[in-house]
Design an enzyme around this catalytic site. Structure first.
Site, PDB file in Angstrom:
ATOM      1  N   LYS A   1      -6.079 -11.204  -7.668  1.00 31.79           N
ATOM      2  CA  LYS A   1      -7.319 -11.383  -6.926  1.00 31.79           C
ATOM      3  C   LYS A   1      -8.448 -10.566  -7.556  1.00 31.79           C
ATOM      4  O   LYS A   1      -8.215  -9.457  -8.031  1.00 31.79           O
ATOM      5  CB  LYS A   1      -7.050 -10.879  -5.499  1.00 31.79           C
ATOM      6  CG  LYS A   1      -8.045 -11.322  -4.465  1.00 31.79           C
ATOM      7  CD  LYS A   1      -7.527 -10.969  -3.079  1.00 31.79           C
ATOM      8  CE  LYS A   1      -8.643 -10.443  -2.213  1.00 31.79           C
ATOM      9  NZ  LYS A   1      -8.227 -10.150  -0.841  1.00 31.79           N
TER      10      LYS A   1
ATOM     11  N   LYS B   1       0.821  -1.212   0.000  1.00 36.71           N
ATOM     12  CA  LYS B   1       0.000   0.000   0.000  1.00 36.71           C
ATOM     13  C   LYS B   1       0.849   1.254   0.000  1.00 36.71           C
ATOM     14  O   LYS B   1       0.438   2.276  -0.548  1.00 36.71           O
ATOM     15  CB  LYS B   1      -0.971   0.012   1.183  1.00 36.71           C
ATOM     16  CG  LYS B   1      -2.142  -0.931   0.996  1.00 36.71           C
ATOM     17  CD  LYS B   1      -3.344  -0.548   1.826  1.00 36.71           C
ATOM     18  CE  LYS B   1      -4.499  -1.513   1.575  1.00 36.71           C
ATOM     19  NZ  LYS B   1      -5.604  -1.318   2.518  1.00 36.71           N
TER      20      LYS B   1
ATOM     21  N   LYS C   1     -12.580  -4.857  -6.948  1.00 34.47           N
ATOM     22  CA  LYS C   1     -13.348  -3.779  -7.560  1.00 34.47           C
ATOM     23  C   LYS C   1     -12.439  -2.749  -8.208  1.00 34.47           C
ATOM     24  O   LYS C   1     -12.850  -2.032  -9.101  1.00 34.47           O
ATOM     25  CB  LYS C   1     -14.169  -3.089  -6.466  1.00 34.47           C
ATOM     26  CG  LYS C   1     -15.635  -3.207  -6.720  1.00 34.47           C
ATOM     27  CD  LYS C   1     -16.407  -2.758  -5.518  1.00 34.47           C
ATOM     28  CE  LYS C   1     -15.889  -3.465  -4.304  1.00 34.47           C
ATOM     29  NZ  LYS C   1     -16.702  -3.376  -3.125  1.00 34.47           N
TER      30      LYS C   1
END
Ligand code: TRP
Length: 337
Positions: A200, A118, A203
């Protein structure tokens, strides 16, 4: 009742509210939440405090919280059996997070792969919360003395850290926290993108066709499966390197309960086109009743409020016992009640 409390194990899990949930969230997590309701003391949370580690638009965030809450409920959670609360409604979470920050080492947090990922993706906002996020998550779990924590494989490292923090704390102060165990459900645990089957399903996938949403109309679901990326072998067979077909087989197996061998037999001599349509139709059969419930729930804001309010109250009561104990052991003086 008291006996039952002793026997049944406590299950805790949480999901971040990034809007309506995906087929990946459903098969990887929420469906198992629903299945565990009868056999365990389950407690589930909408982890909204976790989302502000990356910048959110306020209006979008509010909508995401409601949509995520309604979509998890639509999957079949019964809050009278398994309270489903909103994390930010229980101040004990922020409180325990600060406490656990002081029992978590800089070095441990630096090793978290999710933090490393991240901080690369949000290089302009590597805030302290992004770094200490695993301590907030540890607090979520430890507050409820959870035995089992169903999570996706990407959260395993955070569960390990939770255990380390809990053991360290217990070593200093005696038995305050139960040591939780993570468990990664086997079937359908990892649903991959339909367009890029080594990543994976998410969205945030660049290609919207990679991700099936709970809110997708039947025609859209079918279209997404028909367009799914596969290989050139043209044989419905589970094998290394056939990531696209392996993913479709896992999804099909998860929704129909059929084994890989059975699926291979059923589609022997048939092409990928037939198979993709069959997977699409099986997923539609599973998701469309959920979508209908979701749409009804969204119209009934009062009912949603009622569900989270009673869950919030339950979570607050239960977690207060743990936090009071932890604070007393550390040396704080508790306020007069
Ligand atoms: N961090 C988890 C995720 O991103 C969500 C989460 C927050 C969680 N607190 C938790 C999961 C406690 C399990 C237990 O998926």
């Amino acid at each position: 009742m008291e006996n039952e409390t002793v026997k049944k194990q406590v299950v805790f899990s949480a999901i971040q509210p990034s809007g309506t949930i995906t087929l990946g969230n459903y098969l990887g997590a929420i469906r198992n939440w629903v299945r565990m309701q009868d056999d365990y003391h389950c407690l589930y949370a909408l982890a909204d405090l976790h989302t502000i580690t990356v910048r959110q638009d306020p209006a979008v965030m509010r909508q995401n919280i409601l949509n995520a809450y309604a979509s998890v409920m639509a999957c079949g959670i019964d809050v009278d059996k398994a309270p489903f609360f909103i994390q930010s409604h229980n101040p004990n979470h922020s409180q325990i997070a600060w406490i656990l920050d002081c029992y978590t080492q800089f070095g441990e947090l630096s090793r978290m792969t999710q933090f490393k990922d991240k901080s690369l993706r949000h290089a302009d906002n590597i805030n302290a919360g992004l770094f200490t996020y695993p301590a907030l998550m540890a607090g979520d779990i430890l507050l409820y003395q959870a035995d089992k924590v169903p999570v996706g494989a990407d959260q395993k490292q955070h569960i390990e850290l939770t255990r380390d923090i809990a053991m360290r704390f217990n070593q200093l102060y005696g038995n305050v926290f139960r040591i939780p165990e993570g468990f990664i459900p086997k079937d359908g645990a990892r649903v991959m993108s339909l367009q890029n089957p080594t990543a994976k399903m998410s969205k945030s996938d660049e290609n919207i066709n990679g991700c099936v949403l709970l809110t997708d109309p039947d025609t859209v679901i079918l279209k997404k499966f028909r367009r799914a990326v596969t290989d050139s072998e043209m044989k419905v067979r589970y094998a290394p390197g056939k990531d696209g077909i392996n993913n479709l087989m896992s999804i099909y197996s998860a929704v129909t309960g059929l084994s890989f061998e059975q699926i291979e037999r059923d589609f022997d001599g048939k092409g990928y086109g037939d198979f993709k349509t069959a997977v699409g139709e099986a997923v539609i059969a599973e998701l469309s009743p959920i979508r209908k419930r979701y749409e009804e729930l969204l119209k009934d804001r009062g009912y949603i409020e009622e569900c989270y309010s009673k869950s919030d109250a339950f979570a607050y009561r239960l977690s207060s016992r743990t936090i009071d104990k932890a604070m007393k052991k550390i040396g704080f003086i508790l306020p007069k009640k």
